[in-house]
Design a protein around this motif. Sequence first.
Motif, PDB file in Angstrom:
ATOM      1  N   GLY A  27       0.818  -1.216   0.000  1.00  0.00           N
ATOM      2  CA  GLY A  27       0.000   0.000   0.000  1.00  0.00           C
ATOM      3  C   GLY A  27       0.844   1.254   0.000  1.00  0.00           C
ATOM      4  O   GLY A  27       2.070   1.218  -0.071  1.00  0.00           O
ATOM      5  N   THR A  28       0.184   2.372   0.099  1.00  0.00           N
ATOM      6  CA  THR A  28       0.819   3.681   0.124  1.00  0.00           C
ATOM      7  C   THR A  28       1.145   4.063   1.561  1.00  0.00           C
ATOM      8  O   THR A  28       0.314   3.891   2.451  1.00  0.00           O
ATOM      9  N   HIS A  29       2.339   4.571   1.769  1.00  0.00           N
ATOM     10  CA  HIS A  29       2.778   4.967   3.099  1.00  0.00           C
ATOM     11  C   HIS A  29       3.379   6.366   3.038  1.00  0.00           C
ATOM     12  O   HIS A  29       3.939   6.761   2.019  1.00  0.00           O
ATOM     13  N   THR A  30       3.289   7.100   4.115  1.00  0.00           N
ATOM     14  CA  THR A  30       3.861   8.433   4.211  1.00  0.00           C
ATOM     15  C   THR A  30       4.807   8.472   5.406  1.00  0.00           C
ATOM     16  O   THR A  30       4.456   8.021   6.493  1.00  0.00           O
ATOM     17  N   LEU A  31       6.002   9.001   5.169  1.00  0.00           N
ATOM     18  CA  LEU A  31       6.988   9.159   6.238  1.00  0.00           C
ATOM     19  C   LEU A  31       7.450  10.597   6.262  1.00  0.00           C
ATOM     20  O   LEU A  31       7.525  11.255   5.227  1.00  0.00           O
ATOM     21  N   GLU A  32       7.800  11.064   7.434  1.00  0.00           N
ATOM     22  CA  GLU A  32       8.321  12.416   7.574  1.00  0.00           C
ATOM     23  C   GLU A  32       9.683  12.340   8.236  1.00  0.00           C
ATOM     24  O   GLU A  32       9.859  11.671   9.258  1.00  0.00           O
ATOM     25  N   TRP A  33      10.660  13.040   7.645  1.00  0.00           N
ATOM     26  CA  TRP A  33      12.002  13.109   8.204  1.00  0.00           C
ATOM     27  C   TRP A  33      12.126  14.417   8.959  1.00  0.00           C
ATOM     28  O   TRP A  33      11.877  15.493   8.416  1.00  0.00           O
ATOM     29  N   SER A  34      12.536  14.347  10.198  1.00  0.00           N
ATOM     30  CA  SER A  34      12.617  15.533  11.050  1.00  0.00           C
ATOM     31  C   SER A  34      13.856  16.387  10.790  1.00  0.00           C
ATOM     32  O   SER A  34      14.003  17.451  11.379  1.00  0.00           O
ATOM     33  N   GLY A  35      14.763  15.914   9.945  1.00  0.00           N
ATOM     34  CA  GLY A  35      15.997  16.646   9.694  1.00  0.00           C
ATOM     35  C   GLY A  35      17.091  16.282  10.673  1.00  0.00           C
ATOM     36  O   GLY A  35      18.066  17.014  10.828  1.00  0.00           O
ATOM     37  N   ALA A  36      16.934  15.137  11.342  1.00  0.00           N
ATOM     38  CA  ALA A  36      17.936  14.669  12.304  1.00  0.00           C
ATOM     39  C   ALA A  36      18.625  13.422  11.756  1.00  0.00           C
ATOM     40  O   ALA A  36      18.054  12.684  10.961  1.00  0.00           O
ATOM     41  N   ASP A  37      19.848  13.199  12.230  1.00  0.00           N
ATOM     42  CA  ASP A  37      20.573  11.994  11.824  1.00  0.00           C
ATOM     43  C   ASP A  37      20.177  10.824  12.727  1.00  0.00           C
ATOM     44  O   ASP A  37      19.287  10.955  13.572  1.00  0.00           O
ATOM     45  N   ASP A  38      20.830   9.686  12.557  1.00  0.00           N
ATOM     46  CA  ASP A  38      20.498   8.492  13.345  1.00  0.00           C
ATOM     47  C   ASP A  38      20.764   8.671  14.836  1.00  0.00           C
ATOM     48  O   ASP A  38      20.234   7.931  15.654  1.00  0.00           O
ATOM     49  N   ARG A  39      21.590   9.640  15.196  1.00  0.00           N
ATOM     50  CA  ARG A  39      21.880   9.902  16.613  1.00  0.00           C
ATOM     51  C   ARG A  39      20.968  10.970  17.209  1.00  0.00           C
ATOM     52  O   ARG A  39      21.130  11.345  18.358  1.00  0.00           O
ATOM     53  N   GLY A  40      20.054  11.501  16.380  1.00  0.00           N
ATOM     54  CA  GLY A  40      19.121  12.507  16.869  1.00  0.00           C
ATOM     55  C   GLY A  40      19.612  13.936  16.753  1.00  0.00           C
ATOM     56  O   GLY A  40      18.945  14.862  17.193  1.00  0.00           O
ATOM     57  N   ARG A  41      20.786  14.125  16.159  1.00  0.00           N
ATOM     58  CA  ARG A  41      21.344  15.469  15.994  1.00  0.00           C
ATOM     59  C   ARG A  41      20.812  16.106  14.713  1.00  0.00           C
ATOM     60  O   ARG A  41      20.706  15.444  13.677  1.00  0.00           O
ATOM     61  N   ALA A  42      20.500  17.390  14.774  1.00  0.00           N
ATOM     62  CA  ALA A  42      20.014  18.117  13.601  1.00  0.00           C
ATOM     63  C   ALA A  42      21.120  18.206  12.555  1.00  0.00           C
ATOM     64  O   ALA A  42      22.286  18.438  12.890  1.00  0.00           O
ATOM     65  N   VAL A  43      20.754  18.002  11.309  1.00  0.00           N
ATOM     66  CA  VAL A  43      21.707  18.132  10.208  1.00  0.00           C
ATOM     67  C   VAL A  43      21.499  19.490   9.553  1.00  0.00           C
ATOM     68  O   VAL A  43      20.423  20.075   9.650  1.00  0.00           O
ATOM     69  N   PRO A  44      22.533  20.022   8.883  1.00  0.00           N
ATOM     70  CA  PRO A  44      22.388  21.348   8.267  1.00  0.00           C
ATOM     71  C   PRO A  44      21.511  21.326   7.023  1.00  0.00           C
ATOM     72  O   PRO A  44      21.300  20.281   6.405  1.00  0.00           O
ATOM     73  N   SER A  45      21.016  22.503   6.663  1.00  0.00           N
ATOM     74  CA  SER A  45      20.287  22.653   5.407  1.00  0.00           C
ATOM     75  C   SER A  45      21.197  22.255   4.261  1.00  0.00           C
ATOM     76  O   SER A  45      22.416  22.422   4.344  1.00  0.00           O
ATOM     77  N   GLY A  46      20.618  21.747   3.199  1.00  0.00           N
ATOM     78  CA  GLY A  46      21.418  21.373   2.035  1.00  0.00           C
ATOM     79  C   GLY A  46      20.752  20.304   1.203  1.00  0.00           C
ATOM     80  O   GLY A  46      19.583  19.970   1.399  1.00  0.00           O
ATOM     81  N   VAL A  47      21.515  19.760   0.273  1.00  0.00           N
ATOM     82  CA  VAL A  47      21.034  18.729  -0.641  1.00  0.00           C
ATOM     83  C   VAL A  47      21.281  17.356  -0.011  1.00  0.00           C
ATOM     84  O   VAL A  47      22.369  17.078   0.482  1.00  0.00           O
ATOM     85  N   TYR A  48      20.267  16.521  -0.050  1.00  0.00           N
ATOM     86  CA  TYR A  48      20.345  15.145   0.442  1.00  0.00           C
ATOM     87  C   TYR A  48      19.718  14.233  -0.601  1.00  0.00           C
ATOM     88  O   TYR A  48      19.008  14.687  -1.497  1.00  0.00           O
ATOM     89  N   PHE A  49      19.982  12.964  -0.476  1.00  0.00           N
ATOM     90  CA  PHE A  49      19.406  11.965  -1.370  1.00  0.00           C
ATOM     91  C   PHE A  49      18.694  10.918  -0.530  1.00  0.00           C
ATOM     92  O   PHE A  49      19.151  10.584   0.561  1.00  0.00           O
ATOM     93  N   TYR A  50      17.570  10.443  -1.026  1.00  0.00           N
ATOM     94  CA  TYR A  50      16.917   9.318  -0.363  1.00  0.00           C
ATOM     95  C   TYR A  50      16.894   8.146  -1.323  1.00  0.00           C
ATOM     96  O   TYR A  50      16.760   8.313  -2.530  1.00  0.00           O
ATOM     97  N   ARG A  51      17.088   6.959  -0.769  1.00  0.00           N
ATOM     98  CA  ARG A  51      17.095   5.731  -1.566  1.00  0.00           C
ATOM     99  C   ARG A  51      16.068   4.775  -0.995  1.00  0.00           C
ATOM    100  O   ARG A  51      16.107   4.441   0.192  1.00  0.00           O
ATOM    101  N   LEU A  52      15.141   4.378  -1.848  1.00  0.00           N
ATOM    102  CA  LEU A  52      14.094   3.439  -1.490  1.00  0.00           C
ATOM    103  C   LEU A  52      14.367   2.119  -2.187  1.00  0.00           C
ATOM    104  O   LEU A  52      14.537   2.082  -3.408  1.00  0.00           O
TER     105      LEU A  52
END
Length: 67
Positions: A27-52
């Motif tokens: 089915g269809t799923h929706t996820l939201e990324w909070s802008g934090a890394d795996d350790r919970g630290r905020a990452v800076p603004s910029g270009v990122y890539f997602y891989r599904l």
Amino acid sequence: SGRVRLKIYDIRGQVVRTLVSGAMPFGTHTLEWSGADDRGRAVPSGVYFYRLEAEGFEATRKMMLLK
């Protein structure tokens, strides 16, 4: 349904966050990324890539994180 992986990478190709890694129902799923890394630290603004990755499907797309 099947095994799904969704990871976010920085511009250098390093994994920033793993959002999904496991079985998901069909089915269809929706996820939201909070802008934090795996350790919970905020990452800076910029270009990122997602891989599904799912059974029989792979896609990589570019996204912009703006704060």
